[in-house]
Design a protein around this motif. Structure first.
Motif, short mmCIF file in Angstrom:
data_model
loop_
_atom_site.label_atom_id
_atom_site.label_comp_id
_atom_site.label_asym_id
_atom_site.label_seq_id
_atom_site.Cartn_x
_atom_site.Cartn_y
_atom_site.Cartn_z
N THR A 11 0.83 -1.21 0.00
CA THR A 11 0.00 0.00 0.00
C THR A 11 0.86 1.26 0.00
OG1 THR A 11 -1.65 -1.20 1.24
CG2 THR A 11 -1.86 1.19 1.23
N SER A 12 0.56 2.15 -0.93
CA SER A 12 1.28 3.42 -1.01
C SER A 12 0.45 4.51 -0.34
CB SER A 12 1.52 3.78 -2.47
OG SER A 12 1.77 5.16 -2.59
N VAL A 13 1.10 5.25 0.54
CA VAL A 13 0.40 6.31 1.26
C VAL A 13 -0.06 7.39 0.28
CG1 VAL A 13 0.63 8.05 3.07
CG2 VAL A 13 1.81 5.87 3.29
N SER A 14 0.87 7.85 -0.57
CA SER A 14 0.54 8.95 -1.47
C SER A 14 -0.47 8.53 -2.53
CB SER A 14 1.81 9.48 -2.14
OG SER A 14 2.44 8.44 -2.84
N GLU A 15 -0.31 7.29 -3.04
CA GLU A 15 -1.22 6.84 -4.10
C GLU A 15 -2.63 6.59 -3.55
OE1 GLU A 15 2.13 4.82 -6.99
OE2 GLU A 15 0.52 3.57 -6.21
N PHE B 72 -3.92 8.13 -1.06
CA PHE B 72 -4.48 9.46 -0.86
C PHE B 72 -4.92 10.05 -2.21
CE2 PHE B 72 -4.18 14.06 -0.33
CZ PHE B 72 -5.07 14.21 0.72
N GLY B 73 -4.08 9.86 -3.22
CA GLY B 73 -4.40 10.37 -4.56
C GLY B 73 -5.67 9.74 -5.10
N THR C 224 -8.66 11.40 -3.56
CA THR C 224 -8.88 12.84 -3.74
C THR C 224 -8.78 13.31 -5.18
OG1 THR C 224 -6.54 13.18 -3.27
CG2 THR C 224 -8.08 13.47 -1.42
N VAL C 225 -7.93 12.67 -5.99
CA VAL C 225 -7.70 13.18 -7.35
C VAL C 225 -8.40 12.29 -8.39
CG1 VAL C 225 -5.96 13.86 -9.04
CG2 VAL C 225 -5.49 14.14 -6.60
N SER D 218 -0.55 3.33 -8.91
CA SER D 218 0.18 2.40 -9.77
C SER D 218 -0.72 1.22 -10.07
CB SER D 218 1.43 1.89 -9.06
OG SER D 218 2.35 2.93 -8.91
N ALA E 158 -14.37 15.33 -1.42
CA ALA E 158 -13.12 16.05 -1.22
C ALA E 158 -12.99 17.18 -2.23
CB ALA E 158 -11.94 15.08 -1.35
N ALA F 97 -15.30 20.08 -1.43
CA ALA F 97 -14.78 20.88 -0.32
C ALA F 97 -13.67 21.79 -0.80
CB ALA F 97 -14.27 19.95 0.78
N ALA F 98 -12.82 21.29 -1.70
CA ALA F 98 -11.71 22.09 -2.23
C ALA F 98 -12.25 23.25 -3.07
CB ALA F 98 -10.80 21.20 -3.07
N ASP G 281 -15.16 24.78 -2.65
CA ASP G 281 -15.74 25.77 -1.74
C ASP G 281 -14.65 26.64 -1.12
OD1 ASP G 281 -18.24 24.87 -2.26
OD2 ASP G 281 -18.40 23.62 -0.46
N GLU G 282 -13.57 26.02 -0.76
CA GLU G 282 -12.49 26.77 -0.11
C GLU G 282 -11.83 27.73 -1.10
OE1 GLU G 282 -8.77 26.01 2.88
OE2 GLU G 282 -9.17 24.57 1.31
N THR H 230 -12.40 21.30 4.64
CA THR H 230 -11.70 21.89 3.48
C THR H 230 -10.24 22.17 3.80
OG1 THR H 230 -12.47 24.04 4.17
CG2 THR H 230 -13.75 22.95 2.46
N THR I 29 -8.44 19.05 3.58
CA THR I 29 -8.27 18.68 2.18
C THR I 29 -7.10 19.43 1.55
OG1 THR I 29 -10.64 18.42 2.09
CG2 THR I 29 -9.49 18.47 0.00
N LEU J 258 -3.74 17.80 0.19
CA LEU J 258 -3.32 17.92 -1.21
C LEU J 258 -1.89 18.45 -1.29
CD1 LEU J 258 -6.59 19.27 -2.85
CD2 LEU J 258 -5.42 17.17 -3.45
N LEU K 258 0.41 15.70 -0.44
CA LEU K 258 0.51 14.76 -1.55
C LEU K 258 1.51 15.26 -2.59
CD1 LEU K 258 -0.46 12.32 -3.23
CD2 LEU K 258 -2.26 13.78 -4.13
N VAL L 13 5.02 14.90 -1.31
CA VAL L 13 5.47 13.50 -1.36
C VAL L 13 5.82 13.12 -2.80
CG1 VAL L 13 4.72 11.11 -1.09
CG2 VAL L 13 4.25 12.75 0.71
N ALA M 142 5.33 -2.72 5.16
CA ALA M 142 3.89 -2.58 5.34
C ALA M 142 3.34 -1.49 4.43
CB ALA M 142 3.58 -2.24 6.79
N LEU M 143 4.15 -0.46 4.23
CA LEU M 143 3.71 0.70 3.44
C LEU M 143 4.86 1.19 2.58
CD1 LEU M 143 1.93 2.77 6.23
CD2 LEU M 143 0.79 1.59 4.36
N ARG M 144 4.53 1.93 1.54
CA ARG M 144 5.56 2.65 0.78
C ARG M 144 5.10 4.10 0.65
NH1 ARG M 144 3.95 2.85 -4.74
NH2 ARG M 144 2.17 1.50 -5.10
N PRO M 145 6.01 4.99 0.30
CA PRO M 145 5.64 6.42 0.29
C PRO M 145 4.43 6.70 -0.60
CG PRO M 145 7.97 6.16 -0.09
CD PRO M 145 7.39 4.79 -0.09
#
Lengths: 451, 206
Positions: A97-101, A103-104, A107-108, A114, A341, A344-345, A347-348, B7, B10, B14, B17, B20, B203-206
């Motif tokens: 599991t990739s943290v950034s992916e 999250f991506g 949200t994106v 990957s 998400a 919300a972005a 609105d901000e 927000t 969020t 972002l 992200l 990273v 367990a995790l990758r970036p």
């Protein structure tokens, strides 16, 4: 009279039109590959796949999977295995599991992650590698893939609890054939048993029955290993199925013909686009599979007046659909999370400046695309025929649908020997591009209507 | 109020992200030369160190066993050995050729056995001799039919058992070697070496 709401909507739609024009989907990028392949030019398809996928970090695994399959079709079995091995290594590396992916993807867009391959693709990678090793005459190396696929299937069974696709009967069946060809009867029987059980378990959902050659193998090996109760059970279940004992089998040569059929289904996007009362654009885009139309009504191998029909042993199309259906809940949940998400972005950003809000909304709308990635050069189905022949020199005729085919002339077959013929029929007119260009004797086109 | 909090989270997320992604994208490749005897386990799979250590230990065991002295007592000569097939029955596409080369090196360098070329090598040597028959001077020409026949063949296999649960796995390697007399198929030496490795995945990758 000013109409900021209307103006915003107009600008938004214009920006959307401009942005969407620059967002090619995976299908758009892959179109030249498929075009070349259907024209019967896997070599050109290989060049096109470089343009379509090379350098895209998130698509690295897919790039090597497609290249691996196309290089096999061009007859470059070693090169194919190099690409598939690279894909395998990346699956191990990127399967974590990739943290950034993650999250991506929340949200994106789904496609920022990957691509690590669907469960059935991770299994079939091993089988395609095993096919390459068999074509290269390296049976111990093909056996390594059989052992690795066993590990993959163990993991799959643990991960896919409750899923229809918690095992791959074709992978087990092929492993059994490999073990039997290497004289390892006990391991072969274990693999055949697992294949049979998986076929029966998935029969209703996937629609593939245990092939007659597998049932004959179960009778043969339970008889040879003295497992009388199990043998009697199979005899009762299989009725009057014809089978040979191991001793009878040893006096014959065995031709195992495996062919892919058509191409795996492609993912298409189903989207819901709405504009709310504030003029904000919202989009939910989800993938769905669309089958490719090319199918064989029959296939088989024939020699010296004896013929074995090639039964469907794997329905990749049905498996892909089933796996995606089972995952739609999670995919939809992520799509909804992204919608929240992104809203919300917007609105901000709009709080800071209305135009900024509009820009964020348009960007968010345009980036919301379904993940349409899948291993597209896989076949839609696999068929397998098992033909036992008297030892000697034979002309082996492979037929695809009764109209197309090829003949391998003067193939020397010895008693007890296993001769693997692996092909891939793609579509009418395209014919087969299985990469069987060397090591299988001279070829000539089969007579029209040969069966 | 909750909307504003959401927000901000969020926006912050972002930004994180992007940071990273930029950080990961900026990582470069580095190359460092290390000693060929240095052990560095990366994947946990069979590697050059395993190949070398297993070959050293198994050959040391083979040379300490009675078959060697028995042969000397019977013939008065050092035994001649050929390495046959070492089958890869493991879960990995490991390079048995490097292992065979490690075995050969250890056996030859021991000075206690003679070694003859493999079947593949013999073919090319015979081609060279045939070529010498036509083109080499009589003084330097090497005659056919003077090859040294092996007394023993070394055969073997590498097996694995892998036990995996989630991110953890234990890889068990077993190398079996057999020295077989070519004269009468007697197995004069059986060697076995086991290696066990515990591997814990990330367990995790970036």
């Amino acid at each position: 009279m000013r109409h900021p709401w209307l103006t915003g909507r107009l600008v938004g739609l214009l920006a959307l039109a401009l942005f969407a024009g620059g967002c090619a989907t995976h299908s758009d990028r892959f179109a030249p590959v498929e075009e070349a392949l259907l024209a019967g030019h896997p070599d050109r398809a290989l060049e096109a796949v470089d343009d379509a996928l090379a350098g895209r970090r998130a698509d690295a695994i897919l790039f090597h999977l497609e290249r691996g399959m196309l290089r096999r079709m061009t007859g470059d079995h070693r090169g194919s295995n190099a690409d598939l091995e690279r894909a395998k290594g990346l699956m191990e590396e990127l399967g974590v599991t990739s943290v950034s992916e993650t999250f991506g993807s929340l949200t994106v867009a789904e496609g920022v992650s990957s691509y690590v391959g669907a469960p059935h693709e991770q299994v079939l990678l091993h089988l395609v590698k095993a096919f390459n090793y068999l074509d290269l005459g390296q049976r111990d190396a093909a056996r390594v893939e059989a052992l690795q696929v066993d590990l993959r299937l163990q993991a799959l069974a643990a991960e896919a609890e409750g899923s229809v696709y918690d095992a791959d009967p074709f992978a087990r069946y092929l492993s059994g054939i490999l073990f039997e060809a290497l004289g390892e009867r006990s391991d072969a029987l274990i693999a055949y048993r697992k294949a049979y059980r998986a076929y029966r378990r998935q029969e209703a959902a996937i629609g593939v029955q245990p092939p007659a050659s597998l049932r004959a193998a179960l009778l043969r090996l339970t008889d040879a290993l003295g497992l009388d109760d199990e043998h009697a059970g199979y005899r009762e279940a299989f009725g009057d199925l014809e089978w040979r004992t191991v001793a009878e089998q040893a006096r014959r040569a065995h031709v195992i013909f495996i062919t892919g059929e058509g191409l795996a289904p492609v993912k298409v996007e189903n989207s819901l686009n709405v504009q709310d009362a504030q003029g904000k654009l919202h989009r939910i885009a989800l993938p769905a599979y669309r089958s490719r139309p090319w199918r064989l009504t029959a296939a088989g191998v024939e020699a010296g007046g004896e013929r074995a029909p090639a039964a469907v042993v794997a329905d990749v199309d049905a498996i892909a659909r089933t796996v995606l259906d089972e995952r739609m809940g999670a995919i939809t949940a992520r799509a909804l999370a992204r919608a929240v998400a992104k809203n919300a972005a917007v609105d901000e950003a709009a709080e800071a400046h209305p135009l900024a809000g509009l820009a964020v909304n348009v960007a968010g709308f345009a980036s919301e695309r379904a993940d349409l990635r899948s291993w597209r050069t896989l076949p839609a189905r696999y068929r397998l025929a098992w033909l036992d022949l008297p030892p000697g020199t034979h002309d082996l005729t492979l037929s695809f649908g009764g109209r197309e085919g090829r003949t391998l002339e003067e193939v020397d077959l010895r008693a007890g020997e296993y001769h693997f013929l692996i092909d891939h029929w793609i579509a009418p007119g395209t014919g087969s591009v299985g990469g069987m260009h060397d090591g299988h004797g001279a070829e000539r086109p089969a007579a029209a209507g040969a069966r | 109020m909750p909307t504003v909090t959401a927000t901000r989270i969020t926006t912050l997320s972002l930004s994180l992200l992007l940071t990273v992604l930029v950080t990961v994208g900026g990582c470069g490749k580095t190359v460092e030369r290390i000693d060929s005897d240095e052990t560095r386990d990366l994947s946990g799979r069979w590697n050059d160190t395993d190949s070398r250590l297993v070959a050293e230990e198994m050959v040391a065991d083979a040379l300490a066993r009675p078959w060697l002295t028995d042969h000397r007592d019977e013939t008065g000569d050092r035994p001649t050995v050929i390495v046959g097939e070492v089958r890869n029955l493991s879960h990995e596409h490991l390079n048995t050729r490097t292992f065979i080369n490690d075995l050969q090196r250890e056996l030859i360098n021991s000075g206690r056995v003679e070694f003859v070329a493999s079947a593949e090598q013999r073919e090319s040597i015979r081609e060279e001799r045939a070529d010498q028959d036509l083109h080499a001077s009589p003084e330097t020409r090497k005659a056919m039919g003077e090859e040294l026949g092996a007394d023993y063949m070394l055969l073997g296999s590498i097996n694995t058992i892998i036990d995996r649960e989630g991110r953890e796995q234990v890889r068990f390697y077993q190398v079996d070697l057999e020295m077989i007399s070519l004269a009468d198929n007697r197995k004069v030496w059986l060697g076995q070496k086991k290696i066990k490795k515990y591997i814990e995945g990330a367990a995790l990758r970036p």
